[in-house]
Design a protein around this motif. Sequence first.
Motif, short mmCIF file in Angstrom:
data_model
loop_
_atom_site.label_atom_id
_atom_site.label_comp_id
_atom_site.label_asym_id
_atom_site.label_seq_id
_atom_site.Cartn_x
_atom_site.Cartn_y
_atom_site.Cartn_z
N ALA A 161 7.07 1.62 -17.87
CA ALA A 161 7.09 1.54 -16.40
C ALA A 161 6.17 2.60 -15.79
CB ALA A 161 8.50 1.70 -15.88
N ALA A 162 6.13 3.78 -16.37
CA ALA A 162 5.26 4.83 -15.86
C ALA A 162 3.79 4.46 -16.04
CB ALA A 162 5.57 6.15 -16.57
N ALA A 163 3.45 3.85 -17.18
CA ALA A 163 2.07 3.44 -17.43
C ALA A 163 1.65 2.33 -16.48
CB ALA A 163 1.90 2.98 -18.87
N GLU A 164 2.54 1.37 -16.24
CA GLU A 164 2.22 0.29 -15.31
C GLU A 164 2.05 0.81 -13.88
OE1 GLU A 164 5.24 -2.65 -15.79
OE2 GLU A 164 4.31 -3.48 -17.59
N ALA A 165 2.86 1.77 -13.50
CA ALA A 165 2.75 2.35 -12.16
C ALA A 165 1.44 3.12 -12.00
CB ALA A 165 3.94 3.25 -11.87
N ALA A 166 0.99 3.77 -13.07
CA ALA A 166 -0.24 4.56 -13.00
C ALA A 166 -1.48 3.68 -12.86
CB ALA A 166 -0.38 5.45 -14.23
N PHE A 167 -1.42 2.49 -13.43
CA PHE A 167 -2.59 1.60 -13.41
C PHE A 167 -2.40 0.38 -12.52
CE2 PHE A 167 -3.00 3.97 -17.36
CZ PHE A 167 -4.29 4.45 -17.22
N LYS A 168 -1.48 0.47 -11.61
CA LYS A 168 -1.22 -0.62 -10.68
C LYS A 168 -2.42 -0.80 -9.76
CE LYS A 168 2.50 -2.16 -7.67
NZ LYS A 168 3.76 -1.78 -7.06
N PRO A 169 -2.88 -2.05 -9.57
CA PRO A 169 -4.05 -2.24 -8.69
C PRO A 169 -3.72 -1.85 -7.25
CG PRO A 169 -3.10 -4.35 -9.30
CD PRO A 169 -2.37 -3.30 -10.10
N VAL A 170 -4.70 -1.25 -6.59
CA VAL A 170 -4.54 -0.82 -5.20
C VAL A 170 -4.84 -2.00 -4.29
CG1 VAL A 170 -5.38 0.75 -3.44
CG2 VAL A 170 -5.20 1.51 -5.81
N LYS A 171 -3.95 -2.25 -3.35
CA LYS A 171 -4.17 -3.33 -2.39
C LYS A 171 -5.00 -2.81 -1.23
CE LYS A 171 0.07 -5.81 -3.37
NZ LYS A 171 1.33 -6.32 -2.81
N LYS A 172 -5.99 -3.59 -0.84
CA LYS A 172 -6.81 -3.23 0.32
C LYS A 172 -6.03 -3.55 1.59
CE LYS A 172 -11.30 -3.93 -1.80
NZ LYS A 172 -12.57 -4.64 -1.72
N PRO A 173 -6.15 -2.69 2.60
CA PRO A 173 -5.45 -3.01 3.85
C PRO A 173 -6.09 -4.22 4.52
CG PRO A 173 -6.84 -1.07 4.11
CD PRO A 173 -6.86 -1.43 2.65
N ALA A 174 -5.27 -5.01 5.17
CA ALA A 174 -5.76 -6.20 5.86
C ALA A 174 -6.64 -5.80 7.03
CB ALA A 174 -4.58 -7.03 6.36
N ALA A 175 -7.65 -6.61 7.29
CA ALA A 175 -8.55 -6.34 8.43
C ALA A 175 -7.75 -6.46 9.72
CB ALA A 175 -9.70 -7.33 8.44
N PRO A 176 -8.01 -5.56 10.68
CA PRO A 176 -7.26 -5.65 11.94
C PRO A 176 -7.60 -6.93 12.68
CG PRO A 176 -9.01 -4.05 12.12
CD PRO A 176 -8.97 -4.49 10.68
N ILE A 177 -6.62 -7.49 13.31
CA ILE A 177 -6.83 -8.72 14.09
C ILE A 177 -7.40 -8.32 15.45
CG2 ILE A 177 -5.68 -10.68 15.17
CD1 ILE A 177 -3.58 -10.49 12.94
N ARG A 178 -8.53 -8.93 15.78
CA ARG A 178 -9.19 -8.60 17.05
C ARG A 178 -8.54 -9.41 18.16
NH1 ARG A 178 -14.51 -10.06 19.68
NH2 ARG A 178 -14.85 -8.29 21.04
N GLU A 179 -8.02 -8.70 19.12
CA GLU A 179 -7.37 -9.36 20.24
C GLU A 179 -8.39 -9.64 21.34
OE1 GLU A 179 -4.02 -7.13 21.59
OE2 GLU A 179 -3.23 -6.90 19.56
N PRO A 180 -8.24 -10.75 22.05
CA PRO A 180 -9.18 -11.04 23.14
C PRO A 180 -9.06 -10.00 24.25
CG PRO A 180 -7.36 -12.59 23.16
CD PRO A 180 -7.21 -11.76 21.91
#
Length: 79
Positions: free
Chosen positions: A13-32
């Motif tokens: 579990a420690a090894a999997e946590a160390a190499f867990k892929p990083v999620k990119k933050p979602a692009a902000p939604i542009r409001e009109p």
Amino acid sequence: MATPPRRPTNPMAAAEAAFKPVKKPAAPIREPASAPNVRELVSIRIDRAVLDHFQEDGPGWQDRINDALKQIVAGKPPV
């Protein structure tokens, strides 16, 4: 009181946590724009000949460019 172990209890579990892929933050939604017909500051690159054409009549050249673009969007040929 017992001290916690220095190593994790589950090394897998420690090894999997160390190499867990990083999620990119979602692009902000542009409001009109909140109000209709509000102008927005933008930066564009245009040819020098186009800029000279609109600036030759003096001040107000940005309004003339805006009017020409609005006519094109509306389907009318620019004047």
